[in-house]
Design a protein around this motif. Structure first.
Motif, PDB file in Angstrom:
ATOM      1  N   ARG A  99       0.848  -1.182   0.000  1.00 35.25           N
ATOM      2  CA  ARG A  99       0.000   0.000   0.000  1.00 35.25           C
ATOM      3  C   ARG A  99       0.890   1.241   0.000  1.00 35.25           C
ATOM      4  N   ILE A 159       1.435   5.530  -0.016  1.00 36.78           N
ATOM      5  CA  ILE A 159       0.921   6.840   0.404  1.00 36.78           C
ATOM      6  C   ILE A 159       1.713   7.940  -0.295  1.00 36.78           C
ATOM      7  N   SER A 205       3.491  -1.522   9.776  1.00 37.65           N
ATOM      8  CA  SER A 205       2.606  -1.689   8.625  1.00 37.65           C
ATOM      9  C   SER A 205       3.409  -1.896   7.352  1.00 37.65           C
ATOM     10  N   VAL A 239       3.608  -0.455   4.425  1.00 31.52           N
ATOM     11  CA  VAL A 239       3.295   0.729   3.625  1.00 31.52           C
ATOM     12  C   VAL A 239       4.588   1.336   3.097  1.00 31.52           C
ATOM     13  N   ASP A 274      -2.561   4.769  -2.855  1.00 29.36           N
ATOM     14  CA  ASP A 274      -3.785   4.291  -2.216  1.00 29.36           C
ATOM     15  C   ASP A 274      -4.406   5.360  -1.324  1.00 29.36           C
ATOM     16  N   LEU A 275      -3.565   6.308  -0.898  1.00 24.40           N
ATOM     17  CA  LEU A 275      -4.002   7.373  -0.003  1.00 24.40           C
ATOM     18  C   LEU A 275      -3.030   8.530  -0.153  1.00 24.40           C
ATOM     19  N   THR A 316      -4.961   7.621   9.116  1.00 25.58           N
ATOM     20  CA  THR A 316      -4.473   6.768   8.028  1.00 25.58           C
ATOM     21  C   THR A 316      -4.886   5.323   8.248  1.00 25.58           C
ATOM     22  N   ARG A 317      -4.689   4.835   9.448  1.00 25.87           N
ATOM     23  CA  ARG A 317      -5.066   3.446   9.743  1.00 25.87           C
ATOM     24  C   ARG A 317      -6.567   3.243   9.540  1.00 25.87           C
ATOM     25  N   LEU A 326      -7.129   3.086   5.697  1.00 24.44           N
ATOM     26  CA  LEU A 326      -6.534   1.923   5.028  1.00 24.44           C
ATOM     27  C   LEU A 326      -7.214   0.619   5.446  1.00 24.44           C
ATOM     28  N   GLU A 327      -7.724   0.581   6.669  1.00 22.60           N
ATOM     29  CA  GLU A 327      -8.305  -0.663   7.174  1.00 22.60           C
ATOM     30  C   GLU A 327      -9.811  -0.772   6.957  1.00 22.60           C
ATOM     31  N   ARG A 344     -12.516  -0.470   4.181  1.00 22.59           N
ATOM     32  CA  ARG A 344     -12.827  -0.352   2.762  1.00 22.59           C
ATOM     33  C   ARG A 344     -14.127   0.437   2.532  1.00 22.59           C
ATOM     34  N   ARG A 378     -13.436   4.160   2.715  1.00 20.70           N
ATOM     35  CA  ARG A 378     -12.762   4.647   1.503  1.00 20.70           C
ATOM     36  C   ARG A 378     -13.741   4.741   0.339  1.00 20.70           C
TER      37      ARG A 378
END
Length: 390
Positions: A191, A193, A222, A224, A265-266, A337-338, A341-342, A344, A347
């Motif tokens: 993932r 960022i 993580s 990332v 992804d972010l 952020t967590r 990302l966690e 769905r 998002r």
């Protein structure tokens, strides 16, 4: 008799204005190849053959305190432009945002009977609504990029046109995520960022260290990875010097910024035009911003809106999370952020709202519409000059 080519003075105040100004110059040049352009610009405008009397990176500022420290440059730029306006008598002055500076130039242009086109409105809907009186006095035509701005000017009898947002023509990506990440030597399976710390030197100093601290904390537990997108108004060395302080491999993106942004992804992004760019690519984001405390206190007294990110301002509620001033900490960034990302569903809900936002911004072709307005204003001026001679 040799006909002298018409001249346009164009003044921008930051990186986004440089991009929009460059697109406008290209649109005008397609219609009138002999037009000449001069004023304040940056990398993008210079690539069009624009004559930069002053570089935008030398006058950009982010707040009252920061601008005060840059006053000698701003004052020098104003005097250079004032002299150029008087000596060259351009056929049109085009001002892009940067109201504190540009409205002074508009006042001078009015005295010299030079028509003024203001492209991308000052944020009178957010603060200092009284500036609309100055605009009504000194500006001949407003070309606005948000539909809700039109009645603000119509109510004051200012000639105004909604031209659509110029980013609709600019923000697009054709590269595959895997290709972009491979070019950055990043893992296509992780993932990713994107870090967009701002387009001004002060923004980099305030934002990037905190965001790198957050990156370090996330990297500890993580899977990332990160990259930084550098604005053209910020020196690469300034970014590199801060990246060297952390033991992470974080590449810098200088070109093809939209391909890179589309591969993440972010996004962690400073408040500003870049939030709208991120939204147009339908990327989840966290908006951050920090000012000097003196500037922040003054801003809170003057600003009449709840949100700082244009995405949230347009919708009237928090579509994307904002971490401003004391709320902007590494721990706060990590927590948001967590969550994104966690989750769905969270998002996906954000992306659906960004799709709806995009539909409010009009249709592509903003630069062409502004070019049509500009040429019409110059033609009217030429017609008036001929009548005076006759």
């Amino acid at each position: 008799m040799t006909v002298q080519p018409k001249q346009v003075m164009l003044v921008v105040g930051e990186a986004s204005g440089d991009v929009h100004g460059a697109h406008l110059v290209k649109a005008l040049s397609r219609r009138e190849p002999l037009l000449r352009f001069f004023g304040v610009g940056g990398e993008q405008l210079k690539q069009t053959g624009f004559e930069a009397l002053f570089d935008v990176s030398d006058i950009a500022g982010m707040g009252f305190v920061e601008l005060a420290g840059n006053l000698p440059n701003i004052w020098r730029a104003y005097h250079i432009l004032r002299r150029a306006m008087r000596d060259r008598r351009p056929d049109l002055v085009v001002l892009i945002d940067f109201p504190e500076f540009n409205l002074r130039l508009a006042k001078l242009a009015k005295k010299l009977k030079i028509p003024v086109l203001y492209y991308i409105s000052p944020q009178i809907w957010a603060w200092r609504r009284g500036r609309v009186r100055q605009i009504a006095r000194y500006v001949d035509h407003m070309a606005v990029v948000f539909p809700f701005e039109v009645p603000l000017y119509e109510n004051r009898k200012v000639k105004v046109s909604f031209v659509g947002h110029p980013l609709l023509d600019i923000v697009r990506s054709g590269a595959l995520r895997e290709t972009v990440l491979a070019q950055l030597a990043l893992d296509t399976g992780k993932r990713t960022i994107a870090i967009l710390p701002g387009s001004r030197k002060g923004e980099i100093a305030y934002h990037l260290p905190v965001l790198l601290d957050a990156a370090m904390r996330l990297s500890n537990d993580s899977e990332v990875q990160f990259f930084v997108i550098r604005a053209s108004t910020v020196g690469r060395q300034e970014v590199e010097s801060l990246l060297k302080r952390v033991p992470l491999k974080i590449p810098i993106v200088d070109d093809q910024r939209y391909d890179a942004l589309n591969a993440c992804d972010l996004a962690w992004t400073a408040s500003g035009t870049v939030t709208l760019e991120t939204a147009l690519l339908l990327k989840p984001m966290i908006v951050v911003y920090r000012l000097s405390w003196f500037t922040y206190v003054l801003a809170r007294m003057l600003v009449k809106i709840r949100h700082v990110g244009i995405v949230n301002i347009m919708v009237g509620k928090e579509v994307v999370p904002e971490l401003i001033q004391s709320d902007f900490t590494a721990a706060g960034v990590v927590k948001k952020t967590r969550s994104l990302l966690e989750n769905r569903d969270l998002r996906d809900s954000m992306v659906r709202k960004l799709v709806a936002l995009r539909e409010k911004l009009g249709t592509p072709g903003a630069a062409d519409r502004v070019a049509d307005i500009a040429l019409s204003m110059m033609d009217r001026r030429s017609g008036m000059a001929i009548e005076e001679i006759a």
